[in-house]
Design an enzyme around this catalytic site. Sequence first.
Site: not given
Length: 459
Positions: A157, A278, A284, A291
Amino acid sequence: GASAMWGGRFSAGPAEIMARINASIGFDKRLYRQDIAGSRAHCRMLMDTGIIPRADGEAILTGLDQVLQEIEDGRFVFKTALEDIHMNVEARLREIIGPAAGRLHTARSRNDQVATDLRLWTRDAIDGLDGALQGLQRALITQAEAHADAVMPGFTHLQAAQPVTLGHHLLAYVEMVGRDRGRLRDARARLNESPLGAAALAGTGFPIDRHATAAALGFDRPMANSLDAVSDRDFAVEVLAALSLCAVHLSRLAEELVIWTSAPFGFVRLSDRFSTGSSIMPQKRNPDAAELVRAKTGRVVGHLTGLLMVMKGLPLAYSKDMQEDKEPLFEAVDTLALGIAAMTGMIGDLTVHRDRLAAAAGAGFSTATDIADWLVRALGMPFRDAHHVTGAIVKLAEARGVGLEDLSLEDLRTVEPRITEDLRLDAAGSAAGRASVGGTAPDRVRAACAEARTRFLAE
Ligand code: ARG
């Protein structure tokens, strides 16, 4: 004017829009190698059975070699007016060798031709993907060996459950990928039958030798039923299903990389080669590749459902609908190949922050099960009772705002007076204790890595 290939009964050519919706050359040119291989096998068989004159057959074989060379050299001009790869190749053959080219299509139809081409292409695609998936397994196993003893939180979970080792976690994906390879192998074995000689749908009156063409093309046997041979695309659906499941596995691993690289976790770091920055936030390091592996899974699964929808209403035998089988299959194979390559790169380059993993491993009362197991072993308590007692200990730690390992023996004894200093709690010990078959203990993981090398990387 009317088509040179089928225009005999027509007086006008197709409308521009008809030609546009009908043409598949834009994507099926990719089948050129398989198409020419199929034609060569068919031609030899026609010569050997005496169906066409040997001299014409020889001219066809030589001409096909030249067509192949022209395509490979980028000198071939593909024409939309010629619809598809089959007619583009044949029309060029006629330009090169003259009317003898017209004998190649004896006892054959584009229906069995395209079914043959696509099976050959799919077989090659599977072989390519198998090698790529093996490369991914190699990268995973190599990292698993390096981090066989790196303790980290195991989750259920996405809540801290029990400590595991990173090596163990990575080997889970090695198993998944192993099954993906097995599914593709199974699909390959099932699809490796030759449709060639089914002709348009009914077979042919010419004395062809389907066993000879099947053998020449590396098929195990001719397909048994001519109607099935030209109408079936379940091989493409089956491969898309296997690719979809594989893509889902990659997507889950990608999702874990996204989580693990996030600042609150900080478990791993992707290399500069597999991170992006970024344009506004200088700090970043974004896991874009992970992704995109996750996102592109949607395409692969979409192509599976897309082809199922194309097929679901088709009566036997061939319908032009089936021309729509190619783009989904090509695109799914390309997308997955790209995803596998990106994942292999990310895993190979991965930096593991073992200290962060270790610190997180003991958090969230992850050693609670070890207390319960100790109560069972040392005091002979039934597990259900031990579970209850341990729950009270967790409650005490939680109320104090400390971890289980921070509770003193006196604290523990307020809950269960028979607890002794034998009860030791630490994440590494917890993982090391789980040495059952298939378990997370470092020794087990090292042995599992060696076995995985033999099972998956040997050939
Ligand atoms: N381009 C066609 C396809 O991909 C080839 C088969 C055409 N057959 C036909 N009967 N029109 O399916």
